[in-house]
Design an enzyme around this catalytic site. Structure first.
Site, PDB file in Angstrom:
ATOM      1  CD  GLU A  49      -2.804   1.094   2.486  1.00  0.00           C
ATOM      2  OE1 GLU A  49      -3.486   2.111   2.727  1.00  0.00           O
ATOM      3  OE2 GLU A  49      -2.805   0.079   3.216  1.00  0.00           O
ATOM      4  CG  ASP A  60      -3.500   8.826   7.284  1.00  0.00           C
ATOM      5  OD1 ASP A  60      -3.725   7.602   7.355  1.00  0.00           O
ATOM      6  OD2 ASP A  60      -3.498   9.459   6.216  1.00  0.00           O
TER       7      ASP A  60
END
Length: 270
Positions: A49, A60
């Site tokens: 990824e 995040d």
């Protein structure tokens, strides 16, 4: 057959889940990022990824936020990330690459142009964190036209009726966000994962991978046994970032990150 499907078919025969390590493109510079990307395959990555640096990465945690800031400072652009993957494909033909990012850079780049260029670069799947299924029609026809997979997110709080709505158009695999929070924070228990998988298996026949909060080899082993794969992101970035000096890579940076991935791969394969 797509690289993603071929990968999961092969892993099913091996009776194990996938290890999916994450790197933030251009963190802390393009050369280091590309070297790490290339090294991940031999270190045991089944799928990789790749994060597209963005100034406002809402899903995040602080570790990936800082990595994104370093990547932007190093000159990361969407075109630059795709060019890096093109280089990776010169020597790595089979390892699937999934791009993770936010819709704004894709919209600025041009949705149709992005899907075409991503496919030509060798990208296999897309995770667009802030694009809800209700609005995905803006990109879905172009994704299909260029044979990319649109990988959708589900969470512990997703109701059953919405789960069916989300997954009816999912391809590649399903990304199960194991916690209610941001990346690199808490982790789910084996019991919680098992209960979630029972529900998800009723809703989809696609592979399901677990992400958010998986940091140790033991957690990766457990998650990959219960689900079809484990995504590890913040833990790799954090250990690599600890080797930086003044925000720049050192000779220890890549070996440290690859050693972490090897330990995760060994655990997943045991």
């Amino acid at each position: 057959m797509s690289r993603i499907k071929a990968c999961f078919d092969a892993l099913k025969k091996e009776e194990r889940g996938a290890l999916i390590p994450y790197l933030e493109a251009f963190d802390p510079d393009r050369e280091t990022s590309l070297s790490l990307l290339n090294g991940m395959v031999d270190a045991g990555a089944d799928i990789i990824e790749v994060g597209i640096p963005f100034s406002d990465p809402s899903a995040d945690g602080p570790t990936i936020q800082l990595a994104a800031q370093r990547g932007l400072k190093a000159g990361a652009t969407l075109a630059g990330v795709l060019e890096m993957i093109t280089q990776f494909r010169h020597t790595h033909k089979t390892t699937p690459i999934v791009l993770m990012g936010y819709f704004n850079p894709i919209d600025r780049y041009g949705v149709e142009r992005f899907c075409k260029d991503a496919a030509q670069a060798g990208v296999d799947g897309l995770i667009i964190v802030d694009l809800p299924p209700e609005e995905a029609d803006i990109i879905r026809p172009h994704i299909r036209a260029h044979h990319l997979d649109l990988i959708l997110l589900t969470a512990p709080t997703t109701p059953d009726d919405r789960l069916k709505h989300i997954l009816k158009d999912a391809t590649g695999f399903v990304y199960y966000v194991t916690i209610t929070g941001i990346t690199g924070t808490n982790s789910a228990t084996e019991e919680q994962l098992t209960q979630a998988m029972t529900r998800l298996r009723r809703a989809t026949s696609l592979p399901v991978v677990a992400g958010f909060g998986i940091t140790t080899p033991e957690q990766a082993r457990s998650a990959s046994k219960i689900t079809d794969g484990a995504v590890v992101a913040s833990a790799i970035i954090k250990e690599m970032a600890a080797t930086f000096q003044d925000g720049k890579a050192t000779e220890k940076s890549i070996p440290t990150a690859l050693a972490k991935i090897r330990s995760l791969a060994q655990a997943v394969r045991s």
